[in-house]
Design a protein around this motif. Structure first.
Motif, short mmCIF file in Angstrom:
data_model
loop_
_atom_site.label_atom_id
_atom_site.label_comp_id
_atom_site.label_asym_id
_atom_site.label_seq_id
_atom_site.Cartn_x
_atom_site.Cartn_y
_atom_site.Cartn_z
N ARG A 130 50.37 39.90 44.31
CA ARG A 130 49.28 40.83 44.60
C ARG A 130 49.83 41.98 45.45
O ARG A 130 50.88 41.87 46.06
N GLU B 280 49.93 36.10 41.13
CA GLU B 280 48.91 35.92 40.10
C GLU B 280 49.54 35.89 38.71
O GLU B 280 50.44 36.68 38.42
N LEU B 281 49.01 35.03 37.87
CA LEU B 281 49.32 35.04 36.44
C LEU B 281 48.13 35.68 35.74
O LEU B 281 47.03 35.12 35.72
N ARG B 282 48.35 36.87 35.20
CA ARG B 282 47.26 37.63 34.58
C ARG B 282 47.53 37.84 33.10
O ARG B 282 48.65 38.18 32.70
N THR C 264 46.07 39.96 29.74
CA THR C 264 45.22 41.03 29.21
C THR C 264 45.41 41.06 27.70
O THR C 264 46.54 41.06 27.21
N SER D 265 40.86 41.44 30.53
CA SER D 265 41.85 40.96 31.49
C SER D 265 41.26 39.85 32.35
O SER D 265 40.09 39.90 32.72
N ARG D 266 42.09 38.85 32.64
CA ARG D 266 41.64 37.78 33.54
C ARG D 266 42.84 37.18 34.24
O ARG D 266 43.96 37.17 33.72
N VAL D 267 42.60 36.67 35.44
CA VAL D 267 43.62 35.93 36.18
C VAL D 267 43.54 34.48 35.74
O VAL D 267 42.50 33.82 35.88
N LEU E 73 46.98 31.09 40.06
CA LEU E 73 47.85 31.46 41.17
C LEU E 73 49.07 30.56 41.09
O LEU E 73 48.95 29.37 40.74
N ASP F 192 41.73 30.35 35.55
CA ASP F 192 41.22 30.96 34.32
C ASP F 192 39.88 31.64 34.54
O ASP F 192 38.84 31.23 34.02
N GLN F 193 39.89 32.72 35.30
CA GLN F 193 38.68 33.48 35.58
C GLN F 193 38.15 34.10 34.29
O GLN F 193 38.89 34.32 33.33
N ARG G 24 40.07 45.76 33.03
CA ARG G 24 41.19 45.89 33.96
C ARG G 24 40.98 47.03 34.91
O ARG G 24 40.59 48.09 34.53
#
Length: 370
Positions: free
Chosen positions: A324, A331-333, A335, A347-349, A352, A364-365, A370
């Motif tokens: 971050r 973060e593993l993101r 898109t 896009s989602r995270v 961590l 997995d939000q 983005r």
């Protein structure tokens, strides 16, 4: 920075500088190392902070370093240089300290600074290239998640690929949330501690994989292999063994690796035709922090442009495993652009992660712009 290291060090004449900046960063990274489970590296860096005055040119180099010392991983460059000196065996006290992981830290580090300052300054010119294979666990989890949208082969493009070991992620075995996947017979096993809900498991077919690095490491060179091993923290035997196995495997499956700057390379690769029925995926891990503002913007612009051009039969995705902005977490993101006209992508995270992949906290939000 590579071309200016020795000039900055040579420019120091006269009394030794007060090592305020150097000591602050070495102590900060010492605390980080302890938090990440490496008391030995924590002790090495704490001793380096106390003894840095024994190497006045090295100290001056760190004090005059342009930009953020943490983002440039200056302490990790020095740590790797000390590890390499210990591996080479020319300084018995230092070698014994690393072998036993105990002893008189200050005496061994002070001697190394006094006698091998030039070698350590040379090490400072090398960006940290751990090429950490443990991060492949997070990257594969993201690729398996991508398969939930559409199950298609993937064309991989990696930025900051180092020696290209993570381009071989399709050749590794994985233990993710108690489930085995990937190449079951692979000598390289990625088994992070899993926290949170289990990620979806799906087969991932890697149709192609290619990467770029400003200074790629060629594993055919023995000195390069030694340098890569030196970036592994000296008290983390499992990481070292996994890296050695990945290096050996890469001699059978040689990664496709180019030398160059990320933005123009990416522009060239994204201009090439994408096969119908494949995901094109740009990915990077612990890479963006080493870019200047202009190149970072150029890279992101090319990714967003490629996403906007995606078509239903040629979807596009971006996987980023990065700190971050405040360096509070990695973060593993993911898109995705499915080709339905979404300019910014979805896009989602996903998780961590430990910086070296030791654990993955899956979350997995929901998708968001983005």
């Amino acid at each position: 920075m590579r071309t200016n290291i020795h000039a900055i060090a040579r420019s120091h004449v006269g009394p030794a500088l007060e090592p305020v900046r150097a000591q602050r960063e070495l102590r900060r990274q010492s605390a980080v190392a302890r938090t990440l489970g490496s008391s030995f590296v924590g002790n090495i860096l704490a001793s380096a902070a106390r003894q840095i005055g024994q190497a006045p040119r090295l100290c001056a180099l760190i004090e005059a370093w342009p930009g953020d010392l943490a983002a440039a991983a200056v302490a990790m460059r020095l740590n790797a240089g000390l590890h390499a000196l210990a591996q080479q065996g020319g300084m018995p006290d230092l070698t014994a300290l690393y072998r036993n992981r105990a002893g008189n830290f200050d005496a061994a580090i002070s001697s190394a600074f006094a006698l091998c300052e030039g070698e350590l300054i040379t090490w400072m010119a090398h960006p940290t290239q751990t090429n950490e294979v443990g991060r492949a666990g997070a990257l594969m989890a993201a690729l398996m998640t991508l398969q939930q949208t559409r199950q298609l082969p993937v064309e991989l493009l990696e930025l900051g690929a180092s020696a290209g070991l993570n381009l071989n992620l399709g050749h590794y075995r994985y233990e993710l949330a108690g489930r085995t996947c990937g190449q079951i017979a692979s000598p390289v096993c990625i088994a992070p501690e899993w926290r949170g809900a289990a990620a979806a498991v799906a087969p991932v077919e890697v149709a192609s994989a290619r990467g770029v690095d400003l200074h790629p490491l060629r594993l055919s060179d023995a000195d390069t292999r030694e340098r890569l091993m030196a970036f592994v923290w000296a008290d983390q035997d499992c990481r070292a063994e996994r890296l050695a196995a990945a290096i050996q495997l890469a001699r059978l499956h040689v990664p496709a690796l180019d030398e160059g700057r990320a933005a123009p390379w990416l522009e060239h690769q994204l201009a090439s035709p994408q096969r119908d029925g494949t995901w094109r995926v740009v990915f990077h891990s612990m890479f963006m922090q080493y870019l200047g503002d202009d190149e970072r913007r150029a890279v992101m612009t090319r990714i967003l442009q490629a996403g906007a051009r995606a078509q239903p039969d040629r979807p596009f995705a971006w996987i980023a495993l990065e700190w971050r902005a405040d360096r509070s977490a990695v973060e593993l993101r993911l898109t995705e652009w499915s080709g339905s006209g979404e300019a910014a992508g979805r896009s989602r995270v996903l998780a961590l992660c430990h910086p070296y992949g030791d654990w993955i906290a899956w979350q997995d939000q929901p998708f968001a712009g983005r």
